[in-house]
Enzyme design. Structure first.
Site, short mmCIF file in Angstrom:
data_model
loop_
_atom_site.label_atom_id
_atom_site.label_comp_id
_atom_site.label_asym_id
_atom_site.label_seq_id
_atom_site.Cartn_x
_atom_site.Cartn_y
_atom_site.Cartn_z
N GLU A 1 88.23 -26.39 7.03
CA GLU A 1 89.54 -25.78 7.26
C GLU A 1 89.35 -24.43 7.93
O GLU A 1 88.49 -23.66 7.50
CB GLU A 1 90.30 -25.58 5.94
CG GLU A 1 91.72 -25.14 6.18
CD GLU A 1 92.54 -24.93 4.90
OE1 GLU A 1 91.98 -25.07 3.79
OE2 GLU A 1 93.72 -24.61 5.02
N GLY B 1 87.18 -17.85 -0.71
CA GLY B 1 86.93 -18.09 -2.13
C GLY B 1 86.44 -19.50 -2.40
O GLY B 1 85.42 -19.70 -3.06
N GLU C 1 89.39 -26.90 -1.01
CA GLU C 1 89.88 -28.03 -1.80
C GLU C 1 89.53 -29.41 -1.26
O GLU C 1 90.26 -30.37 -1.53
CB GLU C 1 91.41 -27.91 -1.91
CG GLU C 1 92.20 -28.14 -0.60
CD GLU C 1 92.53 -26.88 0.18
OE1 GLU C 1 91.84 -25.86 -0.01
OE2 GLU C 1 93.48 -26.89 0.99
N ASN C 2 88.43 -29.57 -0.51
CA ASN C 2 88.03 -30.88 0.03
C ASN C 2 88.23 -31.99 -0.99
O ASN C 2 87.86 -31.86 -2.15
CB ASN C 2 86.56 -30.85 0.42
CG ASN C 2 86.18 -29.57 1.13
OD1 ASN C 2 86.74 -29.26 2.16
ND2 ASN C 2 85.27 -28.80 0.54
N HIS D 1 93.43 -23.28 -8.70
CA HIS D 1 94.04 -23.32 -7.36
C HIS D 1 93.52 -24.51 -6.57
O HIS D 1 94.31 -25.31 -6.04
CB HIS D 1 93.75 -22.00 -6.64
CG HIS D 1 94.29 -21.92 -5.25
ND1 HIS D 1 95.48 -21.28 -4.96
CD2 HIS D 1 93.83 -22.39 -4.07
CE1 HIS D 1 95.71 -21.37 -3.66
NE2 HIS D 1 94.73 -22.04 -3.09
N GLU D 2 92.21 -24.65 -6.49
CA GLU D 2 91.64 -25.73 -5.68
C GLU D 2 91.97 -27.09 -6.29
O GLU D 2 92.27 -28.05 -5.59
CB GLU D 2 90.13 -25.57 -5.51
CG GLU D 2 89.69 -24.20 -4.96
CD GLU D 2 90.41 -23.75 -3.69
OE1 GLU D 2 90.86 -24.61 -2.91
OE2 GLU D 2 90.53 -22.52 -3.50
N1 ARG Z 1 92.34 -23.81 1.64
C1 ARG Z 1 91.46 -22.80 1.10
C2 ARG Z 1 92.18 -22.25 -0.12
O1 ARG Z 1 92.26 -22.84 -1.10
C3 ARG Z 1 91.11 -21.71 2.03
C4 ARG Z 1 90.25 -22.08 3.18
C5 ARG Z 1 90.40 -21.14 4.27
N2 ARG Z 1 89.32 -21.18 5.19
C6 ARG Z 1 89.27 -20.46 6.30
N3 ARG Z 1 88.20 -20.54 7.00
N4 ARG Z 1 90.21 -19.70 6.70
O2 ARG Z 1 92.85 -21.31 -0.14
ZN ZN Z 2 94.58 -22.68 -1.20
#
Ligand code: ARG
Ligand code: ZN
Length: 887
Positions: free
Chosen positions: A127, A267, A270-271, A303-304
């Protein structure tokens, strides 16, 4: 580097994908000096579009194409077009299969995006747009595919081979290599892909879901960290249960895995079925992690995990919708943390963070709506606005709809959109359909940037026994949005009216049949709007925006006696704290003025007596007392200044702390000793009541040390040496580091570094404590620490711990009048731009706030931004932030 990426991308240009990918079959062959990736994509023309066959443009960056096939036919270079970001070819049928083989270099990937190596293991971060650095693909969230992934590697070096979904096959090869195949049955966008290969140990547990399915839970870490995983595992099980109970959401695969990696930009991620975490967001045990770190682990694990529904089962149509999953998921994890710990304290901490950092972002050059309509580099939009303000927007929907209708709305959202990639509008529509409440005007929170101001005036009519509150809202200009173009927001204002005893009056608005007790929510929807309460026998004192019911800057002309009254009597715990903050702000702003005029500083004794009352009341929640003793931070005082005077802010606040320490020595010392005695005789427990006790103990100690008394020094050394946990040890260290006791300070720092030299996360704390020390000479100390063997610019946690803490928390030193702090930060950004653009761009944030300061600092900060701009080829990440800051 900056090529096509520096083009601006607009939401209004969104188009559905020409082609879809139904199945993705990946094979990874991992080697020390390269990795081979073979991808087989089973594709078809998007049936929602016309039957013709446009060219197929796949995303791909930093890939060496070795072979390309269309339906088993090898393509030659004349059959396709290759640029440094795309591969274009012409399909000849509506359904077809593309096969590609590429060579990539995870071993030299320092950007930590795509496939990379961290401490000898392979891992991924896809992501938002990292998958295109792994293989040619339609790397966009609205293309959802099933994935089968085979990973092969050296068995000795990489005994553990993981990907998303369920393990379906594995085997050995003769040459010391082995392989494993994973199958993820849930269709997902490529940003949720993950792969891990390494020498990892795991802690395993089980969770039985509400429908009695047994799920295997595994947390993988490097062998030496296996003793620091239990807290994350407990947090995971609590999260799974909470999501079933509060949102009716059950986990859907047979296995859920978390892997901790040392080098990670954010941090955690969430894969699907295979969350990858920054080790700082997983590892926690008493001896090495503070209470705050324990709570952060609990929150990030939650969160994840919650993303499995709010993010994975229902994902975003495009990246402009990022807050659809992030705002909602932060809202969910905040409610979870509130339920696990003290709800009021959690709210106080979240609001303090929002007002200090998100409000500053919303007033700066990178301000953007919760649903942005343009970006250059999407990585720059993982912001406080998307996450924290996005969560506040959800919280307001929850307030307006009420618990029950909100839950109906979320059920409808998940039911309607399961397996889809959708928009913020789709979310709001589900909330409207389930509740019958029209949110058309409310949606301005998604499109208008900037923090609204809400000014409140009162009028009491003793003869008529009416009390009228008039609200006037406005919102300052932000990039691309004039103040005059902004339309009124829907602002839910929770409030109560206090009588002379401090009790909530029954509330009846003109025209209503009956009064309701206590708190109620008014919806302010117009630019100016009045509400009149009837049957008000005496002039009340209003308690406004209880629980911080909307992310606005509220102003009401309270005097200091009224604030002291609210501090003691408001039935809303958040507003008791808020009254204390407002009182402190008034007192500090007065001191700042005295400092600027060169006058003798004089502290308003009402603040002393208000805090004394708190300290002497043994019936109060200790965590609340600790929060109320914390004066507004320098960053917050900066945020609320028109022109921030760094030295006056620091001088005034330190003066107030010193005065409070001396005036309140006795009650502080008593609370300190009582709490330290409990700490000394109770083993460490990571639970709310213990967090509370240590919080009060530690803030008391940091005040006490300002008196420089020998008994305080002795107590600090005793705590430093005899405690059994990092919370007490780190506080004692920080107190020494900021004290004038040079010999004790050096001794403690050296002992700490020697004891924890093999623990990277603890060394991060050691760097941070020194980077944040406001004693003179801060920059020189930071520069010396950059030479320490434990420091490296290649590890984002180290960069944040040392350079980030210096620029973000050590404001007097960073803003040194000669510009040395700015020059230093710009130097680091220039180096990091080439190594890790995402980290470079984030580190830059303090320089972007140049408009907040006086003209000399402004000139120095701008000069550094210009120097960065002229320093050579910039990443899209850094280019976007620098150019917008100078615009
Ligand atoms: N989706 C992730 C979260 O739980 C954040 C990942 C963001 N990664 C990035 N390279 N901007 O918040
Ligand atoms: Zn998130």
């Amino acid at each position: 580097m900056r090529t096509e990426q520096s083009k601006t991308i607009y939401l209004k240009d969104y188009q559905a994908p020409d082609y879809l990918i139904d199945e993705t079959h990946l094979t990874f062959e991992l080697f020390e000096d390269h990795t081979l990736v073979h991808a087989q994509l089973v594709m078809r023309r998007n049936p929602a579009l016309s039957a013709d066959l446009p060219v197929l443009t796949l995303d791909g960056q930093q890939l060496e194409l070795l072979e390309l096939k269309l339906d088993d036919r090898a393509l030659s270079a004349t059959d396709y077009t290759l640029t440094d970001s795309h591969l274009t070819l012409q399909p000849t049928q509506a359904s077809f299969v593309v096969d590609s083989s590429v060579r990539i270099h995870p071993e030299s990937n320092t950007a930590l995006e795509g496939l990379y190596k961290s401490s000898g293991m392979f891992c991924t971060q896809c992501e938002a747009e990292g998958f295109r650095k792994i293989t040619y693909y339609l790397d966009r969230p609205d293309v959802m595919s099933s994935f089968t992934t085979t990973v092969s590697g050296d068995k000795q070096k990489y005994p553990i081979l993981l990907s998303n979904g369920n393990p379906v096959a594995s085997g050995q090869e003769d040459d010391g290599r082995h392989w494993a195949t994973w199958e993820d049955p849930f269709k997902k966008p490529a940003y949720l892909f993950a792969l891990v290969a390494g020498d990892l140990w795991c802690v395993e547990d089980k969770f039985t879901t509400v429908s009695s399915r047994e799920v295997t839970l595994r947390i993988y870490v490097e062998p030496e960290n296996i003793d620091k995983v239990q807290h994350a595992m407990d947090s995971l099980k609590k999260s799974m249960k909470w999501d079933e109970e509060v949102y009716g959401r059950e986990y859907d695969l047979d296995i859920f895995m978390i892997v901790a990696v040392n080098d990670f930009n954010m941090g955690a991620m969430e894969n699907k079925g295979l969350n990858i975490f920054n080790s700082s967001a997983v590892l926690a045990r008493a001896e090495t992690a503070t209470d705050a770190a324990h709570q952060r682990v609990e929150a990030i694990v939650a969160h994840e995990y919650f993303h499995n529904w709010s993010g994975n089962r229902v994902t975003c149509r495009d990246w402009f919708q990022l807050s659809l999953k992030e705002g909602f998921t932060v809202f969910r994890d905040a409610a979870f943390s509130a339920d696990m710990n003290s709800a009021t304290v959690k709210r106080i901490q979240d609001v303090a963070y929002l007002r200090t950092h998100q409000f500053a972002e919303d007033a700066g050059p990178m301000a953007h709506p919760v649903r942005p309509d343009a970006y250059m580099e999407i990585s720059n939009f993982y912001t406080l606005t998307i996450y924290e303000k996005g969560s506040e927007v959800l919280r307001m929907i929850h307030t307006l709809l009420g618990e029950e209708a909100f839950r109906k709305g979320s059920d409808l959202y998940f039911e309607r959109h399961d397996g889809q990639a959708v928009t913020c509008d789709d979310f709001v529509k589900a909330m409207e359909d389930a509740s019958g409440i029209d949110l058309t005007q409310f949606k301005r929170w998604y499109t208008q940037s900037g923090t609204p101001r809400l000014a409140v005036a009162e009028r009491y009519d003793a003869a008529a026994k009416t009390y009228t509150l008039t609200f006037i809202q406005s919102c300052p200009a932000t990039p691309g949005q004039r103040e005059s173009d902004k339309l009124p927001f829907v602002i839910p204002v929770e409030l109560g009216l206090l009588d002379a005893q401090g009790d909530d009056l029954p509330l009846r608005l003109q025209g209503e049949a009956a009064a309701a007790a206590g708190s109620r929510v008014l919806s302010v929807t117009e630019a100016q709007q009045s509400f009149t309460f009837v049957d008000i026998a005496e002039k009340p004192l209003p308690s406004l925006l209880r629980g911080f019911s909307a992310p606005v800057k509220l102003s009401f002309p309270y005097d200091r006696d009224q604030l002291m009254f609210l501090m003691q009597h408001d039935s809303d715990g958040f507003n008791r704290w808020e009254a204390g903050q407002q009182l402190s702000v008034q007192v500090l702003q007065e001191l700042i003025g005295q400092h600027q005029r060169g006058e003798t500083l004089e502290l308003d004794q009402r603040l002393v007596s208000a805090l004394r009352t708190l300290l002497q009341d043994g019936s109060l929640d200790q965590a609340m007392v600790a929060e109320m003793l914390s004066l507004p931070g320098e960053a917050y005082l900066t945020e609320i200044s028109d022109v921030a005077d760094v030295d006056a802010i620091h001088g005034a606040r330190e003066f107030a702390r010193q005065q409070l320490a001396e005036a309140l020595f006795e009650p502080l010392w008593q609370r300190y000793q009582a709490n330290r005695e409990v700490s000394r005789t109770t083993p460490y427990v990571a639970e709310a009541e213990h967090f509370a006790r240590r919080a009060l103990q530690n803030i008391a100690l940091s005040y006490l040390m300002l008196t420089g008394k020998p008994e305080v020094l002795a107590a600090t050394l005793e705590q430093y040496e005899a405690c059994d946990n990092m919370t007490e040890r780190l506080t004692a260290l920080a107190v020494l580091v900021n004290s004038p006791f040079e010999a004790e300070r050096s001794k403690a720092l050296a002992a700490f570094a020697e004891h924890f030299k093999d623990n990277a996360l603890v060394m991060d704390q050691w760097f941070s404590v020194q980077a944040a020390s406001t004693l003179p000479g801060g920059l020189a100390r930071v520069q010396a620490l950059m030479e320490h063997p434990a420091f490296t610019l290649k590890n984002p946690n180290k960069v944040r711990a040392l350079i980030g803490a210096f620029a973000g928390q050590n404001l007097v030193n960073f803003h040194a009048a000669d510009g040395s702090g700015y020059r230093f930060l710009a130097d680091q950004v220039i180096v990091l731009n080439a190594l890790n653009p995402q980290i470079a761009s984030r580190l830059l944030a303090p320089l972007t706030r140049w408009r907040k300061y006086g003209s000399e600092r402004q000139a120095l900060m701008k000069a550094e931004l210009e120097r960065i701009l002229a320093s050579g080829e910039l990443s899209a990440d850094v280019y976007e932030v620098v150019s917008k800051s100078l615009a």
